[in-house]
Scaffold this active site. Structure first.
Site, PDB file in Angstrom:
ATOM      1  N   HIS A   1      20.128  47.975  41.628  1.00  0.00           N
ATOM      2  CA  HIS A   1      21.389  47.849  40.810  1.00  0.00           C
ATOM      3  C   HIS A   1      22.097  49.011  40.883  1.00  0.00           C
ATOM      4  O   HIS A   1      21.613  49.877  39.828  1.00  0.00           O
ATOM      5  CB  HIS A   1      21.340  47.079  39.273  1.00  0.00           C
TER       6      HIS A   1
ATOM      7  N   GLU B   1      19.163  41.818  44.297  1.00  0.00           N
ATOM      8  CA  GLU B   1      19.378  42.469  42.685  1.00  0.00           C
ATOM      9  C   GLU B   1      20.119  41.142  42.654  1.00  0.00           C
ATOM     10  O   GLU B   1      20.622  39.616  43.087  1.00  0.00           O
ATOM     11  CB  GLU B   1      20.748  43.181  43.042  1.00  0.00           C
TER      12      GLU B   1
ATOM     13  N   SER C   1      29.494  47.398  38.767  1.00  0.00           N
ATOM     14  CA  SER C   1      28.588  46.787  38.377  1.00  0.00           C
ATOM     15  C   SER C   1      30.140  45.494  36.949  1.00  0.00           C
ATOM     16  O   SER C   1      30.818  44.556  37.860  1.00  0.00           O
ATOM     17  CB  SER C   1      28.176  46.663  36.969  1.00  0.00           C
TER      18      SER C   1
END
Length: 330
Positions: free
Chosen positions: A301, A271, A174
């Protein structure tokens, strides 16, 4: 599902497009995880996006993660970098001369060594390599520039302890995926050398929210509500003004990517950050960088963090390990 685990990494020749693998099929456990996240974490993020200036206890996220245990037999100990703590993690059998520098996710706002210890230990076991996990400085007190500096500090620590940059893979999920590319790029610019590779899990790579909001996944993502995306961008811009001695950090998709190390990028097909992962893969490849983009059907995610519950997460971590091992011969 395309590509058995025994398949070798095959880079396109000439390298101008990424090698794309699509992994089809969604397990019952994965569907359950996605539904759980959609009905628990997503509403919390939606509430945060409505009132982002409240004193949200983001630091408690890492403290509350103590039940997430590492792989049995894993050794881990804290170390002090120049401006932040880190943790050296070694799973059983992780004795390769290659190391991994890991930068956790959490939107530059939360998470840390505890939330990611289990995932980091699984990567260490799969790669057969020790991992230095960095608890970099975060928003809102620090701009992203400080996080990049902390990643570079981690690289220097590894080099001083027998793991030169050319034997180090820089990885993250991320926001940490953003940092993995930024740190690798900064290391090149500073003359520290080229990392062995980069691994980006569900990476954020573009601070401009427009492409994410225009993509169909803005309505499909199980984790991120649409309103959270521009709010995070505004927080980042505000933090960049904390200290005018530093230039704002550019989005990885906007960098000159020539000379960057080989990259593995993993993303779920629905996502919010899918478009970031895809765009980064194509821009890396266009710059001549060997890049593999893995698209996992309808995975939430950073589903790799749920590898103990979701079989797709375990398979994805195994592929990360195989990528790291393959770089010994690159």
């Amino acid at each position: 599902m395309s590509g058995a685990l025994s398949d070798p990494f095959v880079w396109p020749t000439p390298v101008r497009t990424p090698y794309v693998r699509e992994f089809d099929g969604v397990s019952i456990a994965s569907r359950a995880l996605s539904a759980s996240v959609r009905h628990t974490v997503r509403p919390f993020l939606d509430a945060w996006a409505l009132t982002p200036t409240l004193p949200w206890p983001t630091g408690l996220v890492d403290r509350a993660a103590f039940p997430l245990l590492p792989v049995p037999g894993t050794e881990h100990h804290r170390i002090a970098l120049d401006a932040c703590p880190a943790e050296f993690v070694r799973a059983p059998g992780a004795d390769r001369t290659t190391a991994v520098l890991y930068l956790h996710g959490g939107a530059f706002l939360c998470c840390g060594l505890t939330t990611h210890r289990q995932l980091v230990s699984r990567i260490s076991a799969a790669a057969g390599a020790p991992v230095l996990s960095v608890a970099y400085r975060m928003l809102p007190r620090h701009p992203i520039r400080r996080a990049v500096d902390d990643g570079l500090s981690g690289l220097r620590w590894l080099a001083a302890h027998g793991y030169p940059i050319e034997r180090t893979v820089i990885a993250g999920d991320s926001a940490g995926g953003f940092l993995s590319f930024s740190v690798a790029h900064e290391a090149l610019g500073l003359g520290l050398g080229r990392a062995a590779g980069t691994v980006a899990i569900s990476p954020l790579t573009d601070l401009d929210p427009l492409h994410k909001l225009e993509h169909p996944n803005a309505q499909k993502c199980a984790l991120f509500p649409r309103r959270a995306v521009p709010v995070l961008s505004a927080l980042i811009e505000r933090a960049e003004r904390i200290d005018d001695r530093y230039e704002p950090v550019s989005s990885p998709v906007d960098l000159d990517l020539a000379g960057m190390p080989p990259a593995l990028i993993q993303t779920g097909s629905e996502e919010m950050t899918f478009v970031d992962a895809e765009t980064m893969a194509y821009r890396l490849a266009a710059a001549g960088v060997p890049t593999e983009l893995q698209v996992w059907e309808k995975q939430v995610h950073v589903f790799q963090a749920a590898a103990s519950l979701v079989p797709e997460g375990g398979r994805a971590v195994a592929r990360i390990g195989r990528f790291v091992r393959s770089l010994d011969t690159v």
